[in-house]
Design a protein around this motif. Structure first.
Motif, PDB file in Angstrom:
ATOM      1  N   LEU A 700      12.269  -4.626  -3.909  1.00  6.58           N
ATOM      2  CA  LEU A 700      12.816  -4.467  -2.566  1.00  6.58           C
ATOM      3  C   LEU A 700      11.745  -4.071  -1.575  1.00  6.58           C
ATOM      4  CD1 LEU A 700      15.175  -4.333  -0.590  1.00  6.58           C
ATOM      5  CD2 LEU A 700      15.673  -2.031  -1.426  1.00  6.58           C
ATOM      6  N   TYR A 701      10.787  -3.274  -2.015  1.00  7.56           N
ATOM      7  CA  TYR A 701       9.781  -2.776  -1.076  1.00  7.56           C
ATOM      8  C   TYR A 701       8.696  -3.799  -0.768  1.00  7.56           C
ATOM      9  CZ  TYR A 701      11.939   1.704  -0.666  1.00  7.56           C
ATOM     10  OH  TYR A 701      12.826   2.702  -0.351  1.00  7.56           O
ATOM     11  N   TYR A 702       8.687  -4.912  -1.494  1.00  5.68           N
ATOM     12  CA  TYR A 702       7.795  -5.983  -1.077  1.00  5.68           C
ATOM     13  C   TYR A 702       8.282  -6.610   0.224  1.00  5.68           C
ATOM     14  CZ  TYR A 702       4.918  -5.770  -5.235  1.00  5.68           C
ATOM     15  OH  TYR A 702       4.037  -5.354  -6.197  1.00  5.68           O
ATOM     16  N   ALA A 703       9.552  -6.425   0.550  1.00  4.77           N
ATOM     17  CA  ALA A 703      10.035  -6.853   1.867  1.00  4.77           C
ATOM     18  C   ALA A 703       9.327  -6.081   2.971  1.00  4.77           C
ATOM     19  CB  ALA A 703      11.550  -6.649   1.958  1.00  4.77           C
ATOM     20  N   VAL A 704       9.093  -4.782   2.746  1.00  2.00           N
ATOM     21  CA  VAL A 704       8.348  -3.981   3.717  1.00  2.00           C
ATOM     22  C   VAL A 704       6.922  -4.501   3.847  1.00  2.00           C
ATOM     23  CG1 VAL A 704       7.512  -1.671   4.264  1.00  2.00           C
ATOM     24  CG2 VAL A 704       9.780  -1.964   3.224  1.00  2.00           C
ATOM     25  N   ASP A 705       6.287  -4.779   2.703  1.00  2.00           N
ATOM     26  CA  ASP A 705       4.909  -5.279   2.741  1.00  2.00           C
ATOM     27  C   ASP A 705       4.839  -6.606   3.487  1.00  2.00           C
ATOM     28  OD1 ASP A 705       4.264  -3.086   1.211  1.00  2.00           O
ATOM     29  OD2 ASP A 705       4.397  -4.166  -0.691  1.00  2.00           O
ATOM     30  N   ALA A 706       5.819  -7.485   3.243  1.00  2.60           N
ATOM     31  CA  ALA A 706       5.833  -8.778   3.937  1.00  2.60           C
ATOM     32  C   ALA A 706       6.042  -8.595   5.438  1.00  2.60           C
ATOM     33  CB  ALA A 706       6.927  -9.667   3.353  1.00  2.60           C
ATOM     34  N   ALA A 707       6.879  -7.644   5.824  1.00  2.44           N
ATOM     35  CA  ALA A 707       7.125  -7.398   7.246  1.00  2.44           C
ATOM     36  C   ALA A 707       5.875  -6.865   7.928  1.00  2.44           C
ATOM     37  CB  ALA A 707       8.276  -6.411   7.403  1.00  2.44           C
ATOM     38  N   ILE A 708       5.184  -5.934   7.284  1.00  3.21           N
ATOM     39  CA  ILE A 708       3.927  -5.410   7.838  1.00  3.21           C
ATOM     40  C   ILE A 708       2.907  -6.536   7.976  1.00  3.21           C
ATOM     41  CG2 ILE A 708       1.973  -3.886   7.344  1.00  3.21           C
ATOM     42  CD1 ILE A 708       4.405  -2.361   8.260  1.00  3.21           C
ATOM     43  N   TRP A 709       2.866  -7.404   6.992  1.00  9.59           N
ATOM     44  CA  TRP A 709       1.945  -8.555   6.992  1.00  9.59           C
ATOM     45  C   TRP A 709       2.200  -9.451   8.199  1.00  9.59           C
ATOM     46  CZ3 TRP A 709       3.368 -13.531   4.148  1.00  9.59           C
ATOM     47  CH2 TRP A 709       2.303 -14.431   4.119  1.00  9.59           C
ATOM     48  N   MET A 710       3.455  -9.837   8.397  1.00  8.09           N
ATOM     49  CA  MET A 710       3.763 -10.750   9.503  1.00  8.09           C
ATOM     50  C   MET A 710       3.595 -10.083  10.860  1.00  8.09           C
ATOM     51  SD  MET A 710       6.863 -13.176   8.155  1.00  8.09           S
ATOM     52  CE  MET A 710       7.663 -12.053   7.026  1.00  8.09           C
ATOM     53  N   ALA A 711       3.855  -8.785  10.942  1.00  7.65           N
ATOM     54  CA  ALA A 711       3.648  -8.079  12.207  1.00  7.65           C
ATOM     55  C   ALA A 711       2.177  -8.084  12.595  1.00  7.65           C
ATOM     56  CB  ALA A 711       4.171  -6.646  12.098  1.00  7.65           C
ATOM     57  N   SER A 712       1.294  -7.857  11.609  1.00  2.95           N
ATOM     58  CA  SER A 712      -0.145  -7.857  11.908  1.00  2.95           C
ATOM     59  C   SER A 712      -0.616  -9.252  12.290  1.00  2.95           C
ATOM     60  CB  SER A 712      -0.936  -7.326  10.709  1.00  2.95           C
ATOM     61  OG  SER A 712      -0.824  -8.190   9.594  1.00  2.95           O
ATOM     62  N   LEU A 713      -0.078 -10.289  11.644  1.00  2.32           N
ATOM     63  CA  LEU A 713      -0.454 -11.653  12.001  1.00  2.32           C
ATOM     64  C   LEU A 713       0.001 -12.001  13.411  1.00  2.32           C
ATOM     65  CD1 LEU A 713       0.380 -13.587   8.695  1.00  2.32           C
ATOM     66  CD2 LEU A 713      -1.873 -12.920   9.543  1.00  2.32           C
ATOM     67  N   GLN A 714       1.214 -11.575  13.765  1.00  4.76           N
ATOM     68  CA  GLN A 714       1.731 -11.852  15.112  1.00  4.76           C
ATOM     69  C   GLN A 714       0.856 -11.205  16.182  1.00  4.76           C
ATOM     70  OE1 GLN A 714       3.933 -14.001  15.953  1.00  4.76           O
ATOM     71  NE2 GLN A 714       5.625 -13.189  17.148  1.00  4.76           N
ATOM     72  N   ARG A 715       0.486  -9.949  15.955  1.00  5.64           N
ATOM     73  CA  ARG A 715      -0.380  -9.262  16.929  1.00  5.64           C
ATOM     74  C   ARG A 715      -1.743  -9.931  17.008  1.00  5.64           C
ATOM     75  NH1 ARG A 715       2.129  -4.679  14.613  1.00  5.64           N
ATOM     76  NH2 ARG A 715       0.414  -4.498  13.121  1.00  5.64           N
ATOM     77  N   ALA A 716      -2.274 -10.346  15.864  1.00  2.00           N
ATOM     78  CA  ALA A 716      -3.601 -10.960  15.856  1.00  2.00           C
ATOM     79  C   ALA A 716      -3.612 -12.292  16.591  1.00  2.00           C
ATOM     80  CB  ALA A 716      -4.067 -11.148  14.409  1.00  2.00           C
ATOM     81  N   ILE A 717      -2.604 -13.118  16.357  1.00  2.00           N
ATOM     82  CA  ILE A 717      -2.549 -14.409  17.046  1.00  2.00           C
ATOM     83  C   ILE A 717      -2.382 -14.206  18.547  1.00  2.00           C
ATOM     84  CG2 ILE A 717      -1.242 -16.549  17.285  1.00  2.00           C
ATOM     85  CD1 ILE A 717      -0.582 -16.361  14.320  1.00  2.00           C
ATOM     86  N   GLY A 718      -1.561 -13.234  18.934  1.00  2.00           N
ATOM     87  CA  GLY A 718      -1.423 -12.937  20.357  1.00  2.00           C
ATOM     88  C   GLY A 718      -2.722 -12.464  20.966  1.00  2.00           C
ATOM     89  N   ALA A 719      -3.476 -11.643  20.212  1.00  2.00           N
ATOM     90  CA  ALA A 719      -4.758 -11.157  20.726  1.00  2.00           C
ATOM     91  C   ALA A 719      -5.778 -12.278  20.826  1.00  2.00           C
ATOM     92  CB  ALA A 719      -5.292 -10.047  19.816  1.00  2.00           C
TER      93      ALA A 719
END
Length: 735
Positions: A700-719
């Motif tokens: 279940l907690y790999y869902a948290v890891d995946a969410a953190i992963w996609m959040a960092s990718l979203q910020r990076a692409i925006g930057a």
């Protein structure tokens, strides 16, 4: 201007007198071989080849490394140089055969540069070894004398690299990585002990910037196909992510005033990561053996067994879970850094202690350099590769020049090919920029040479005296005063050299101008027709492919672990796109920054796009290795949020990818404003609710890891698509 002021001026133009020292080494080696053969042995053929052997090995070649490494590289290239002289000698008799040989040699020598900077540095010199014997006199019977002169010139140049004003040893990229590891270790120790007081986000940002290849001198860049250089480059990418995540955690805790803080289990992760970074720093500095993965592995297992315990729902609980997930990401990244450093130091990959995702990220470990070079050659054998384009452009230009010179019967035709080689750049704009000073300098030098040849036509002693200072200025003035000055003095150099071999008059200067004009026009014409935009257009397309394949892989990985699909070959496609983009970026960095490109390029941070590709590969592999297909389907709300975030990431990046391909930058951040980033806090809240009253389930907690992963990718692409003055804020830890 007094001597002190003159010295100060020279050092300002040539820091460390690097160009002056290099020019002096070339001059002494070339003149020593030339004078010994011409006046000692009385052999003109040996003299010419000794002169140009040293010029090709030292003046036209720029081999990175220490003096010993440069000397070793020159001696190792000697058999290949001899083969090229032999081939040029035998093919020169027939114009078409010589041109076809030039086409093959030009492509193969230039394309071999995909293997690393040493081969790139040797390319122009190796081209000259074929060009020189490819013109009259057509005398295969003198091949032995030519090879003797060649060996003498290259050996003298290698000796000069070792003992004659040796260049200052370049810095080591390992030292940069070690300093970054030290800063990361201090910050992580501070987070584990006193989160709100002892960590400095500015130092983390500074060290991350220092690892960027654009901030590293060419001699330090790990760019070869060897496992060591690949591990150094990849380890630096992982270290940049570790620094970014550490900085994000520092700023998050400062904004929250430490209210939620970090759990003890997460602090153990941070402490283990700090120990790993400290071990990395000591190992790279030669103070300790290669680091191990044991401390990080034990902390990860302890944290994962702890975090599956039920949490109370609420803001504090979600914040604690989020901080713990970031700490876990930091520790996984520290594992990757440790493994990279083990490969750099030649330590074996420990199959028993490294996790599958760590071993999979470093597929090149334990593979031979020959195999890795072969793989890189195949990867770039595509018209979309800048290395392939440069090889084709150079080969076609040189072959055309050889054919034209042969058909027109131009005397001293090798000057035309040498000029073509000199002015060829990766874009038409840069070729035009190199063309102007080449023509102006050659014309000015030819006028002076014609006057000297007219008044001293039968005075070889005059040319013997002029040769050393002219050669010294030819290879030093280009860096100090500009390329036009270098061309002018090089024209005087060749006039002084050939006038000691055969009787020459002012017509020698006229021939030099005619040949240079022919070679320059051919180089400019081919540069205009074949991929005229150089590395810029290819870099934009390569980065668009990284975004396209990367976001496609994120969607595929997410669909796989949530039960909506099955992973195929998305991650390997990202790896291939990443390699092509890295080669394009390296080429782009060497090109002249035109005002238009400087304006347009300010909207796109290509380095961040490549970091996105790296992050997609590493974390995507972690999720696939640890989450069986459909592992998260038992928690439909979390799975739905993750699929939604992945698809929004891909859809939001499509306009950016299109803008990169079309050359029209779109500065608005992907997906709108920063607060519209994937709702990792929503997924974390779902996990906290879902875990209450249930049996512990680490999946279940790999869902948290995946969410953190996609959040960092979203910020990076925006930057990446936001101007640097906007993106370098605390909202983006990727800068």
């Amino acid at each position: 201007m007094g001597v002190p002021r003159w010295t100060e001026w020279l050092r300002a133009r040539d820091p460390g007198l690097t160009a002056v020292r290099r020019s002096a080494r070339v001059t002494v080696a070339a003149c020593a071989g030339f004078y010994a053969a011409r006046y000692g042995l009385g052999d003109r053929t040996v003299a010419i080849y000794a002169l140009f052997g040293a010029v090709a090995a030292g003046g036209l070649s720029s081999v990175p490394g220490t003096p010993r490494q440069r000397a070793t590289t020159l001696l190792a290239a000697l058999p290949l140089a001899a083969g090229l002289v032999t081939l040029g000698t035998w093919l020169a008799v027939h114009g078409w055969a010589a041109a076809l040989g030039m086409l093959a040699v030009g492509f193969l020598v230039t394309y071999s540069g995909v293997g690393g900077p040493k081969l790139v540095g040797l390319a122009n010199g190796l081209q000259l070894f074929y060009i020189l014997p490819c013109f009259p006199p057509y005398a295969p019977s003198t091949l032995g004398l030519r090879l003797s002169g060649l060996v003498a010139g290259v050996v003298l140049m290698a000796a000069a690299e070792l003992w004659l004003w040796p260049a200052v040893c370049p810095g080591r990229y390992e030292d940069r990585l070690a300093r970054a590891a030290r800063v990361a270790a201090d910050a992580l120790y501070g987070l584990a002990a006193e989160p709100t007081r002892r960590s400095d986000p500015a130092s983390l940002l500074e060290m991350s910037q220092a690892l960027r290849m654009s901030q590293v001198p060419a001699d330090e860049r790990p760019a070869s196909a060897s496992a060591r250089d690949q591990a150094l480059s990849e380890g630096a990418g992982h270290m940049r992510h570790l620094l970014a995540q550490t900085r994000q955690l520092v700023e998050s805790l400062r904004e929250d005033k430490g209210a939620a803080g970090v759990e003890p289990a997460a602090k153990e992760l941070l402490s283990a990561s700090a120990v790993a970074c400290e071990d990395v720093e000591r190992a790279l500095a030669g103070k300790a053996p290669p680091p191990t993965l044991s401390s990080c592995g034990a902390a990860v297992r302890a944290f994962e067994s702890h975090r599956v315990r039920p949490h109370r729902a609420g803001a504090d609980s979600a914040t604690v879970v989020r901080n713990g997930a970031i700490a876990l990401d930091i520790t996984h990244t520290a594992d990757l850094v440790v493994m990279a450093v083990r490969i750099v130091l030649g330590a074996p990959v420990p199959a028993g202690t490294a996790s599958p995702e760590v071993r999979g990220a470093f597929w090149y470990a334990n593979r031979s350099t020959a195999e890795l070079y072969y793989r890189r050659v195949l990867a770039h054998l595509t018209p979309r590769s800048v290395c392939f384009q440069n090889a084709v452009r150079t080969a076609v230009a040189l072959a055309a020049a050889r054919l034209v010179v042969g058909q027109l019967g131009l005397s001293h035709g090798f000057w035309a090919l040498l000029t073509t080689l000199t002015v060829m750049r990766t874009s038409a704009a840069d070729t035009r920029t190199a063309l102007r000073p080449a023509l102006r300098g050659t014309l000015a030098g030819a006028v002076v040479a014609a006057l000297i040849l007219h008044f001293a036509v039968d005075a070889p002693a005059v040319y013997a005296v002029l040769l050393p200072p002219c050669m010294l200025l030819a290879f030093a003035s280009g860096s100090v005063l500009g390329p036009g000055w270098g061309q002018a003095f090089f024209t005087l150099t060749v006039a002084a050299a050939f006038s000691q071999v055969v009787r020459s008059g002012p017509e020698l200067a006229a021939a030099r101008v005619l040949d240079v004009l022919a070679g320059a026009l051919i180089g400019a014409f081919v540069g205009l027709l074949a991929w005229p935009h150089g590395g810029t257009g290819e870099l934009r397309r390569a980065c668009a492919r990284v975004l396209d394949q990367g976001t496609r892989a994120v969607t595929e990985v997410t669909d796989t672990i949530t039960g909506g699909g099955r992973a195929t070959d998305a991650l390997p496609r990202v790896r291939l796109a990443q390699r092509i983009a890295e080669a394009s970026y390296a080429q782009y960095a060497t090109e002249r920054q035109t005002p238009r490109r400087a304006t347009a390029g300010a909207e796109t941070d290509f380095q961040v796009i490549m970091l996105v590709g790296n992050r997609v590969i590493t974390m995507g592999q972690v999720l696939l290795d640890n989450c069986p297909p459909g592992a998260l389907s038992a928690w439909p709300r979390s799975a739905a949020h993750l699929r939604d975030a992945a698809h929004r990431l891909r859809l939001g990046s499509l306009p950016f990818s299109h803008g990169l391909r079309s050359g029209q930058d779109q500065p608005a951040p992907v997906g709108g404003h920063a607060d519209e980033a994937p709702a990792d806090t929503t997924v974390i809240h779902d996990v906290c609710v879902a875990s209450a009253g249930r049996e512990p389930d680490p999946l279940l907690y790999y869902a948290v890891d995946a969410a953190i992963w996609m959040a960092s990718l979203q910020r990076a692409i925006g930057a990446a698509r936001t101007p640097p003055t906007v993106s370098r804020t605390k909202t983006s830890p990727w800068h």
